[in-house]
Design an enzyme around this catalytic site. Structure first.
Site, PDB file in Angstrom:
ATOM      1  N   GLU A  98      68.793 -31.204 -21.345  1.00  0.00           N
ATOM      2  CA  GLU A  98      67.993 -32.420 -21.114  1.00  0.00           C
ATOM      3  C   GLU A  98      68.884 -33.656 -21.064  1.00  0.00           C
ATOM      4  OE1 GLU A  98      65.470 -29.212 -22.032  1.00  0.00           O
ATOM      5  OE2 GLU A  98      67.125 -29.994 -23.265  1.00  0.00           O
TER       6      GLU A  98
ATOM      7  N   HIS B 207      55.789 -27.174 -28.645  1.00  0.00           N
ATOM      8  CA  HIS B 207      55.261 -27.284 -27.285  1.00  0.00           C
ATOM      9  C   HIS B 207      53.973 -28.113 -27.252  1.00  0.00           C
ATOM     10  CE1 HIS B 207      57.767 -23.652 -27.165  1.00  0.00           C
ATOM     11  NE2 HIS B 207      57.941 -23.912 -25.882  1.00  0.00           N
TER      12      HIS B 207
END
Length: 338
Positions: free
Chosen positions: A60, A129
């Site tokens: 990321e 998540h």
């Protein structure tokens, strides 16, 4: 007009942006050949080639760092972080570089990039998540933060974000990708294709950043919500029979304070709903703004309905998720207080 899911509306926005401007590039983990874990980039690599839509390593920090460099040199990257929970390695790049570039260069450089992230819970994704980190971005000067609640807004807001000269964090409530989830997990979800807000023009249009939408007019209490919680608030209003005015903020920064103030001054009461944890959540900022702008009009304390101050639990998903029952209780509480 074509009826689209939120997934299809987001894909269509990126496709139109790439057709209109060759500087727009899309990249991230699995977004190319695979079309993204939620298929929001499906078909883009096939249509535009691997130089304009490509897969990246699982980094990321690298994804956002590369996007900032591209943006500084005049390109318009629209990158995907596979889940908002994964953005933390990139947070330094977002805060220290993307958000500061215009300021530190005295306007010589800008950073016209979009960082897309699926956000929120309701899919049994547990603690890694299901997070809603919007407050971490609204605290940072130089960023814009957007959270759509339906396919029509998702396409228009994403096109506006891609065209914006500064970095935009685009948070996509994953529980809304296929239908307008109202928090009632024990009944089937109505697909977007059966909902009026799935009617999305095939052509280019934008929804302005910084403009909220009054999705339900009412006289008794104002509900401030965004993303999935807009639909939860509507469900709670229907179930309780409270004549609530429901405002979909759409953009958290810039924030439409005028629409908020006008509504609260009319109703005299305010309930704020968000899925993120309570302490230092964006609802605290909203509460402060309402207090500052509407103090003499408030007839009851402001109520907040939020997630709990815990990691997102897997076994107690629906105890954590602010459903219509908790929102309905807050609506009734502010009407009883004076």
């Amino acid at each position: 007009m074509t009826r689209r899911t939120m997934i299809e509306a987001i894909q269509n926005a990126q496709e139109l942006a790439m057709e209109a401007d060759e500087r727009v590039v899309v990249f991230g983990e699995d977004v190319g050949y695979f079309g993204g874990v939620f298929r929001c980039t499906a078909g883009l690599q096939k249509k535009f080639g691997k130089q304009r839509c490509f897969d990246t390593p699982i980094s990321e920090l690298g994804i956002v760092g590369a996007a900032i460099g591209m943006a500084a040199y005049g390109m318009k990257p629209c990158v995907e972080i596979q889940f908002a929970d994964y953005m933390y390695p990139a947070y330094d790049q977002i805060v220290s570089e993307a958000a500061r570039l215009r300021y530190r260069s005295a306007g010589e450089f800008t950073c016209p990039m979009v960082v897309r992230m699926p956000t929120g819970g309701g899919i049994y994704g547990a603690q890694t998540h299901s997070q809603s980190p919007e407050a971490l971005f609204t605290h940072v000067a130089g960023l814009k933060t957007v959270v759509p609640s339906n396919p029509y807004d998702a396409k228009g807001l994403l096109l506006a974000a891609i065209e914006d000269p500064d970095p935009v964090i685009f948070l996509e409530p994953k529980r809304l990708y296929n239908g307008p989830f109202d928090g009632r997990h024990d009944i089937p979800v109505t697909h977007w294709k059966k909902h009026d807000l799935s009617e999305v023009p095939d052509t280019h249009y934008t929804v302005p950043l910084g403009k909220a939408a009054v999705v339900r007019e009412g006289a008794e209490v104002t509900v401030l919500a965004y993303g999935t919680m807009v639909h939860v608030a509507m469900s709670a209003t229907e179930q309780t029979g409270v004549d609530a005015e429901v405002i979909d903020l759409r953009t958290l920064l810039p924030l439409d304070e005028n629409t908020i103030a006008a509504s609260v001054k009319k109703t005299g009461r305010c309930v704020i709903v968000h899925e993120a944890t309570r302490t230092s959540g964006f609802g605290a900022e909203l509460s402060a703004i309402v207090q500052e702008l509407c103090f003499h009009h408030l007839e009851a304390p402001i109520e907040r309905v939020t997630g709990w101050d815990t990691p997102y639990p897997h076994a107690q998903e629906w105890d954590y998720f602010p459903g219509p029952k908790r929102v309905g209780e807050a609506l009734q509480k502010v009407l009883q207080e004076a």
